[in-house]
Scaffold this active site. Structure first.
Site, PDB file in Angstrom:
ATOM      1  N   CYS A 119       0.832  -1.212   0.000  1.00  0.00           N
ATOM      2  CA  CYS A 119       0.000   0.000   0.000  1.00  0.00           C
ATOM      3  C   CYS A 119       0.863   1.257   0.000  1.00  0.00           C
ATOM      4  CB  CYS A 119      -0.909   0.016   1.227  1.00  0.00           C
ATOM      5  SG  CYS A 119      -1.955  -1.444   1.373  1.00  0.00           S
TER       6      CYS A 119
HETATM    7  C1  BEZ Z   1       0.524  -4.688   1.862  1.00  0.00           C
HETATM    8  O1  BEZ Z   1       0.229  -3.535   1.583  1.00  0.00           O
HETATM    9  O2  BEZ Z   1       1.685  -5.083   1.755  1.00  0.00           O
HETATM   10  C2  BEZ Z   1      -0.515  -5.657   2.323  1.00  0.00           C
HETATM   11  C3  BEZ Z   1      -1.601  -5.208   3.079  1.00  0.00           C
HETATM   12  C4  BEZ Z   1      -2.550  -6.133   3.516  1.00  0.00           C
HETATM   13  C5  BEZ Z   1      -2.425  -7.474   3.202  1.00  0.00           C
HETATM   14  C6  BEZ Z   1      -1.350  -7.903   2.441  1.00  0.00           C
HETATM   15  C7  BEZ Z   1      -0.402  -6.986   1.990  1.00  0.00           C
END
Ligand code: BEZ
Length: 227
Positions: free
Chosen positions: A53
Site C-alpha cells: 500500500c
Molecule cells: C501490503 O500492503 O503489503 C498488504 C496489506 C494487507 C495485506 C497484504 C499486503
C-alpha cells in the site's frame, strides 16, 4: 467472525456512483461535491502502514499531475481512521519522495467499502486484528456525470499498475470525444478502431486515413486532420 455484506445492489459499469459523506485525511467531504465536474479515481487499499500500500499510494501521489492534466481527481480509502492516515502519509512521502495531497477516506466501519463492494471473501490474510475483512485494492473510475466507467479489483498481495489506470482513462476520454474504440495495449498515439456504428461512408469523411483490415476491423490514426 462476522462477514460484512455489500449494502447495495451490485455496482456495474454505467451505475451511478453512490454518494456518501466521509471523514478524510483532508477533512470531511461529500463525495459527489468532491467529484464536482471532474473525473475521479476512487481507490481502496487494505491497510495503512503496510508495504504494498505504501508503494501504491506514493506512486499515485507522484502521478497526481498526470491525473490532473486529464481533469481527474484522486481519492483513496481504507478501513483506518484519519489520524492513522495522516501519520502514514508522512511515512509515504518520506519513503517514496511523494507529496501526497489528495484525501484518503477513513472508513473504519466499512460503510463505503460495502456500498462499493470493496471487500472480498477469500483472503484469510487480509483481516484486521478483530478478524474482520479489510478492503481489497479496488479502483473505480467515475466520470463527471458520476457514472462508473471502470472497475478493477486486485488482491491485497498484488500492487496495481498506475500506467494502466492512466491508459484506461485516456481510452475512455478519447472514446467519449471521437467515435472510436481502442485495441489491445493501445496507448495515445497508436492507431484506434473506427466504432462499429460508423459506416464506411461516414468514416471516409470523419477519418480520411482509415483503412479496412476486415469489414469489422477498421483502423485509423487519430490526428488533427482525422477527427
Ligand atoms: C501490503 O500492503 O503489503 C498488504 C496489506 C494487507 C495485506 C497484504 C499486503
Amino acid at each position: 467472525m462476522s462477514i460484512p455484506q455489500p449494502t447495495t445492489g451490485t455496482l456495474r459499469l454505467g451505475s451511478k456512483a453512490p454518494d456518501f459523506q466521509a471523514d478524510t485525511s483532508n477533512g470531511p467531504i461529500s463525495f459527489h461535491e468532491y467529484i464536482g465536474d471532474s473525473w475521479t479515481v476512487l481507490f481502496s487499499h487494505p491497510d495503512d502502514f503496510t508495504p504494498v500500500c505504501t508503494t501504491e499510494l506514493g506512486a499515485f501521489a507522484k502521478l497526481e499531475p498526470e491525473f490532473a492534466k486529464r481533469g481527474v481527481k484522486l481519492i483513496g480509502l481504507s478501513a483506518n481512521g484519519t489520524e492513522s492516515h495522516k501519520a502514514w502519509i508522512k511515512d509515504i512521502d518520506e519513503i517514496t519522495g511523494s507529496h501526497l495531497s489528495f484525501p484518503i477516506i477513513a472508513d473504519a466501519d466499512r460503510k463505503i467499502a460495502l456500498a462499493y463492494d470493496m471487500i472480498d471473501f477469500q483472503d484469510a490474510t487480509n483481516l484486521d486484528d478483530k478478524g474482520v475483512q479489510l478492503t481489497i485494492r479496488s479502483v473505480f473510475v467515475i466520470d463527471p456525470k458520476k457514472t462508473i466507467r471502470l472497475i478493477m479489483s486486485y488482491p491485497a498481495s498484488t500492487g496495481r499498475n498506475t500506467a494502466e489506470v492512466l491508459r484506461v482513462i485516456d481510452s475512455l476520454q478519447t472514446g467519449d470525444k471521437y467515435r472510436i474504440t481502442t485495441p489491445i495495449n493501445w496507448v495515445p498515439g497508436d492507431d484506434v478502431i473506427v466504432h462499429p456504428s460508423v459506416s464506411n461512408e461516414e468514416a471516409k469523411t470523419i477519418f480520411p486515413k482509415f483503412r479496412i483490415i476486415k469489414p469489422y476491423l477498421r483502423l485509423t490514426p487519430l490526428d488533427i486532420e482525422s477527427k
